[in-house]
Design a protein around this motif. Sequence first.
Motif, PDB file in Angstrom:
ATOM      1  N   HIS A  15      33.025 -34.816 -20.535  1.00 12.13           N
ATOM      2  CA  HIS A  15      33.158 -33.452 -20.022  1.00 12.13           C
ATOM      3  C   HIS A  15      31.781 -32.802 -20.003  1.00 12.13           C
ATOM      4  N   LEU A  29      33.770 -28.641 -17.393  1.00 10.79           N
ATOM      5  CA  LEU A  29      33.971 -29.358 -16.139  1.00 10.79           C
ATOM      6  C   LEU A  29      34.346 -30.804 -16.435  1.00 10.79           C
ATOM      7  N   TYR A  30      35.263 -31.330 -15.654  1.00 10.44           N
ATOM      8  CA  TYR A  30      35.717 -32.714 -15.793  1.00 10.44           C
ATOM      9  C   TYR A  30      36.207 -33.161 -14.423  1.00 10.44           C
ATOM     10  N   PRO A  31      36.578 -34.423 -14.259  1.00 15.71           N
ATOM     11  CA  PRO A  31      36.925 -34.885 -12.908  1.00 15.71           C
ATOM     12  C   PRO A  31      37.926 -33.961 -12.197  1.00 15.71           C
ATOM     13  N   GLU A  32      37.457 -33.348 -11.160  1.00 17.17           N
ATOM     14  CA  GLU A  32      38.268 -32.507 -10.280  1.00 17.17           C
ATOM     15  C   GLU A  32      38.923 -31.331 -10.987  1.00 17.17           C
ATOM     16  N   GLY A  33      38.336 -30.896 -12.100  1.00 19.24           N
ATOM     17  CA  GLY A  33      38.953 -29.775 -12.797  1.00 19.24           C
ATOM     18  C   GLY A  33      37.953 -28.918 -13.545  1.00 19.24           C
ATOM     19  N   MET A  34      38.435 -27.743 -13.939  1.00 20.40           N
ATOM     20  CA  MET A  34      37.570 -26.793 -14.637  1.00 20.40           C
ATOM     21  C   MET A  34      38.427 -25.908 -15.534  1.00 20.40           C
TER      22      MET A  34
END
Lengths: 90, 374
Positions: A15, A29-34
């Motif tokens: 992350h 922030l992380y794969p395709e998300g927040m």
Amino acid sequence: MSLNPEQKIQFSPMHRLQWEEAQQKDVILYPEGMVELNQSSAEILKLCDGTRNLDQLVADLEEKFATTGLKNDISGFLEVALGNGWIQQN
Amino acid sequence: MAGSNKTNITPPRWLLAELTYKCPLQCPYCSNPLDYAKHSHEISTEDWKRVLSEARKMGAVQLGFSGGEPLTRQDLPELVQHARELGYYSNLITSGYGLTEAKIIELKEAGLDHIQVSIQASTQDLNDHIAGTESFHSKQEVARLVKKHGYPMVLCVVIHRENIHQMADILAMAEKLGADYLELANTQYYGWAHTNRDLLMPTQEQYQEAEKIAQDFKEKVAGKMKIYYVVPDFHEDRPKACMNGWGTTFLTIAPDGVALPCHSARELPGLDCPNVNDHSISDIWHESKAFNFFRGTEWMQEPCKSCDEKDKDFGGCRCQAYLLTGDMYKTDPVCSKSPDKHIITEAIESARQSALTGNEKPLIFRNSKNSKAY
């Protein structure tokens, strides 16, 4: 999975914790998300750098904000953070 | 067009950079437009850098490099590096085809955050058939290398009638490959998938069985692997909150520089979608006809207009309303309150009959030859 009070706590390398100027807040922030963080959650996570266990983290935050009695709130949040994979203990 | 209240416009958070329509694969559910072959012009490296800079300044933070196959753009590492310098979280959405270890390292050094690899099935035969290209083993190897080099690995499997029976094997494959996230993307019926719908849509019973298997697995791997389940909306009572609301969150830039409120929007009539070569991103987002078209709720007809859920699902998907009813202002027919719900039940029944009779026409694969027919 629950927090081990003895072990050091580290922010997950999977992350990214980042200040967002446009939103005026810290986010994870992380794969395709927040995830948008409030100030106290962000302050806790910023200290999760692998050098502190729970008590050390509480002591540092209580000193920083010149207050006491934060342990329950901090450990409650860290349990959530661990469950979400934002932090880890080795 | 809606007279939207411009003071309420939120900034974009998600930028989808469709770098190219070129792709070595031919998946028959591709969300690219059917006539993509007509839009073969690609904007330059400098254009992309300007787009990234301008959108970031407005507040975009998640960035998807997509396509087609984004790896066919030789300037990808340069764009990744630019994105990293701007503070984006960069996602590479790839078929994995042709992705070498050297490139994986180069992209990591340039600042890429995550790689999403698609796999079409749990077996080589079916994967290679659906992809239209021999690619199963190279995809598995890419998934392994993505993990080896410390990226979060998202495995994406599009689910449809030809692979839904493999659900248990697909889950086991994801676990074996060490996926951090598994996206089980039930096919959404736009573009090529719309054309192939009778052949791709599973029956209600197949969905239920597959969902149960996925749900049980989700509990088993909790804490190790996260599962994103893209809902099969034809089988729901309420439409999806498409794009989190029109012009609120998502900005897509197509390979030729056309800015779209969603990646299917260029199929909608009369939007006059603007091009980044003619306007700044800020002007496109705030002032363009296309981005204001379905902002807010003023544009709605009944039953959406007086519905107490209109702020939750925004009337569903405009592209789906248009594809299925011919009227892009209508309620998404997926909604049980829609007077057009019968179109959905008929589509499900038509696919079911197609499955039962086995009297099926062949899939139309996504390639330049087939695209030129549209």
